[in-house]
Design an enzyme around this catalytic site. Structure first.
Site, mmCIF file in Angstrom:
data_model
loop_
_atom_site.group_PDB
_atom_site.id
_atom_site.type_symbol
_atom_site.label_atom_id
_atom_site.label_comp_id
_atom_site.label_asym_id
_atom_site.label_seq_id
_atom_site.Cartn_x
_atom_site.Cartn_y
_atom_site.Cartn_z
ATOM 1 N N HIS A 421 0.772 -1.198 -0.028
ATOM 2 C CA HIS A 421 -0.175 -0.033 0.183
ATOM 3 C C HIS A 421 1.030 1.375 -0.017
ATOM 4 C CE1 HIS A 421 -3.432 2.535 0.428
ATOM 5 N NE2 HIS A 421 -3.632 2.359 1.800
ATOM 6 N N TYR A 564 -12.152 7.624 10.999
ATOM 7 C CA TYR A 564 -11.575 8.050 9.931
ATOM 8 C C TYR A 564 -12.044 7.662 8.556
ATOM 9 C CZ TYR A 564 -7.102 8.299 7.143
ATOM 10 O OH TYR A 564 -6.229 8.585 5.967
ATOM 11 N N THR A 577 -4.763 10.866 -0.737
ATOM 12 C CA THR A 577 -5.981 10.946 0.111
ATOM 13 C C THR A 577 -5.819 11.890 1.076
ATOM 14 O OG1 THR A 577 -5.295 9.263 1.748
ATOM 15 C CG2 THR A 577 -6.527 8.383 -0.146
#
Length: 754
Positions: A421, A564, A577
């Site tokens: 990621h 979140y 993001t």
């Protein structure tokens, strides 16, 4: 020593013949012929590569751009991520932490915010603006947050399993012959992936567009041929091999590879073409599986090198360096794995239910198998004296290489993705998965309509634009070993291991077992309603789902906690993001209203509408770069660079905001059944969700919390909401069941399922 994050690019030059002792370092060779025989001879000397690493190099720099190139052509027109004003961010910060603090803590926070605004804040804001201007001028970083966000992923010395890597679980293949067959499903997905990789390398893939706005495509340069590399005492790096052309296959913890793309140099026009078709790949995989079964499962676990990628990063870096020092062939073998386009993992496992399927994609399965003297699995084992010989790891958790993009296919044909990621986000991987899944549907549709539409304007167009030139056809009349012979046969990757490496593998597996056993993943597939009904009731589906998560938690624990949601900022150059904090004061009022037995249905619905409206407003602001987290985090980091340490970043408010108990992300479309990830704090929940037209899918993970009970609370909340929402339509037939009776029946059905 401080760990410094870095993302670099590599150039891979392969030997002209795979087993040669002397590498050719001038160009990628004319490629050898398609033989489906496994090379199982002596430990082969893997190709030596030349790695040219430059921070600012990009895939576009080394590709000859075709006339129809579209993928990256609008990159230079994208705006940079704006730096919000200091006062606006601090106002949002106070609003975000208000529901998380006691009255006295809130008073103290407001005082510290005011002090920060008058003292350290302006200095840090000025430093950040200067830093961003310099980064834009010299091209070092694409945004003010990029370096610091890379550090956030690459610096921590923790395992990537459950802490970083998300998963996707795909829907079944449309072709029933492929859907339940591991080899055929894997071949179909691999073939589509090779076409996707070719179109990306040729830059003919269309750029992502959202509401007529072209999105940043930079992350796609790190999708294929990339690998997270551990560094002892430093930050990890992400290395990208731009001319990667091979696929690594994992079966029974053993590594194989085959070449699937022609290199650019093999074509006069510089176009990258696919060298194998779906049938070729299926045969390659059958050969690999047949060869892999020559070693017992127990013996394969002793040499399951991939499990080392689950270690804390410094431990993996240490083991990796020791492995490379054993022999040059080990170093070359590692590079073959790390430079591959992606990893295809074939699991000897068929999940019994959706919960097992999700857990397998997230972290693999874990179970011990008894060693019997009469069992083949007990033979030829080199067990150390202090290693228990009574059982061995029989799960799939070792059949992974977590530092790369992985396609995972089970025995029953169920398939998914687990991806590293640090360089790519879910939206980028979703585009990849969506396209390859859609391509398999198109291929099936073409087979169905082949006799009807044999060509012309009515033929079904492909999703992926890539040319296929089978190596087996191109090799006709050539001999193996000829310079123009292109070899796509599978090769086994051998490693020389000493006792230290074998011990490291064993201990990595036992530590991974602890982590897997500590995870609790539960799936809630709610079929009663989805996007259509929510939109019909004039609410944002995403905001609606976020409120269901908060209400369900409050009902179970009576607490207001930090939450979140990741919000896409790819409309900006190198955008990734922003965090949207769903726990607002309006949401807090909603939670309390829904948990109050004296609240009327109208009051609950009004509170829900108010909270979703506020949430949608904040999501819009976050998508425009006007959030709280990224700006404040960048100010904190720029302060540390300049030895400025503000007390705001050690305050109770900062700690409360960043103690994210409910970590969520919305990522999905019809190609996915599930999407999920692990929690970000020990007492948290990691929740990935997919909003479908007529259903909601939740993947919920925690560490030793009551995940299933939380899912039950969530289901109860959804059923109650269903009672309050205006239905899409009413149908009267016979004697209709009362809405409340219908809901009670649905509750009973859910309890029976779990």
């Amino acid at each position: 020593m401080q760990r410094v994050a870095k993302i670099v690019n590599c150039c891979f030059v392969e030997n002209s013949t795979i087993g040669d002792k002397t590498p050719t370092e001038t160009q990628s060779p004319p490629l050898p012929p398609s033989s489906l025989e496994i090379d199982t001879g002596p430990k082969i000397n893997m190709p030596t590569s030349m790695k040219t690493r430059t921070d600012n190099d990009t895939a576009a720099n080394v590709q000859s751009e075709p006339p129809t190139a579209t993928t990256f052509q609008k990159q230079d027109t994208l705006p940079r991520l704006p730096i919000p004003t200091l006062s606006s961010t601090l106002t949002r910060f106070v609003q975000a932490v208000t529901p998380l603090l006691t009255p006295s803590q809130l008073t103290e926070t407001k005082s510290k915010v005011q002090s920060f605004l008058q003292n350290d804040g302006p200095k840090l804001q000025s430093l950040l603006e200067e830093y961003d201007a310099k980064a834009a001028s010299d091209g070092t970083f694409g945004s003010y947050i990029e370096e610091f966000w890379n550090d956030a992923y690459l610096v921590p010395d923790t395992s990537v399993v459950l802490n970083l890597n998300p998963y996707f679980l795909l829907e079944e293949d449309a072709d029933s012959k492929i859907a339940k067959c591991q080899i055929l499903r894997a071949a179909a997905l691999t073939f589509s992936s090779l076409k996707f990789a070719a179109s990306l390398k040729n830059e003919t893939m269309k750029a992502d567009v959202f509401k007529r706005t072209t999105l940043c495509m930079d992350q796609f340069k790190s999708l294929f041929g990339s690998c997270r590399i551990p560094k002892k005492g430093e930050s990890d790096v992400v290395e990208v091999t731009k001319d990667s052309s091979h696929v690594v296959v994992l079966f029974r913890n053993q590594f194989y590879y085959f070449r699937g793309l022609w290199p650019k140099s093999s074509n006069k026009d510089g176009e990258v073409k696919v060298a194998v078709n779906q049938a070729d790949i299926a045969q390659i995989l059958r050969t690999i599986v047949k060869d892999g079964k020559n070693i017992s499962k127990a013996e394969s676990v002793d040499s399951a090198l991939g499990v080392l990628t689950t270690l804390p990063r410094n431990s993996w870096a240490d083991a990796r360096e020791k492995l490379k020092k054993i022999s040059k062939s080990n170093e070359d073998a590692l590079h073959i794995i790390e430079s591959a386009l992606f990893v295809l993992a074939l699991d000897e496992f068929a999940p019994e239910d959706v919960h097992q399927a999700a857990a397998n994609m997230l972290h693999g399965t874990h179970f011990m198998v008894q060693r019997d003297e009469g069992n083949d699995d007990s033979t030829n084992l080199s067990m150390r004296n202090f290693h228990p010989s009574i059982a061995y790891q029989g799960g799939t958790c070792c059949n992974r290489f977590y530092d790369k993009l992985q396609i995972i296919v089970c025995e029953d044909g169920s398939a998914g993705i687990n991806f590293e990621h640090s360089a790519i986000d879910g939206h980028t991987t979703l585009r990849f998965v969506s396209d390859i899944f859609a391509e398999t549907i198109v291929d099936f549709a073409k087979s169905v309509t082949k006799s009807i539409y044999s060509g012309g304007s009515l033929s079904i167009p492909s999703i992926l634009n890539a040319n296929i030139v089978r190596a087996s056809d191109a090799n006709q009349g050539k001999k193996k070993g000829d310079t123009t012979y292109f070899d796509t046969s599978p090769k086994k990757i051998h490693f020389e291991m000493d006792e230290h490496i074998k011990d490291s593998i064993f201990f990595a597996e036992t530590k991974l077992g602890d982590a897997v056993n500590g995870d609790d993943t539960f799936i809630l597939e709610f079929p009663n309603f989805g996007k259509n009904l929510i939109v019909h009731n004039s609410m944002s589906p995403d905001s609606f789902v976020q409120m269901t998560l908060l209400i369900a938690y409050y009902r179970l624990y009576g607490e207001v906690v930090s939450s979140y949601e990741s919000v896409l900022t790819k409309r900006f150059f190198h955008g990734r993001t922003e965090a949207m904090r769903s726990t607002t004061t309006v949401a807090e009022e909603m939670m309390k209203c829904w948990n109050n037995t004296s609240s009327t249905e109208e009051e609950k619905l009004t509170a829900l509408r108010n909270a979703t409206k506020q949430h949608s407003k904040l999501v819009k602001e976050a998508s425009e770069g006007n959030g709280v987290d990224r700006h404040l985090y960048a100010l904190k980091c720029i302060g540390e660079k300049n030895d400025i340490y503000s007390e705001l970043f050690s305050s109770d408010a900062w700690k409360a905001l960043n103690h994210t108990v409910i970590s969520t992300s919305n990522c999905g479309n019809p190609s996915l059944r599930l999407f999920g990830f692990g929690p970000v704090c020990p007492d948290g929940f990691g929740i990935g969700y997919i909003i479908k037209d007529s259903g909601l899918q939740y993947s919920i993970s925690s560490k030793h919390r009551q995940t299933q009970r939380y899912a039950l609370s969530l289901n109860e909340t959804l059923l109650e909401m269903e009672e309050l929402l205006h239905p899409l339509h009413r149908q009267q037939m016979g004697s209709p069941m009362s809405p409340r009776r219908e809901v009670e029946n649905k509750r009973r059905i859910f309890r029976l399922k779990i």
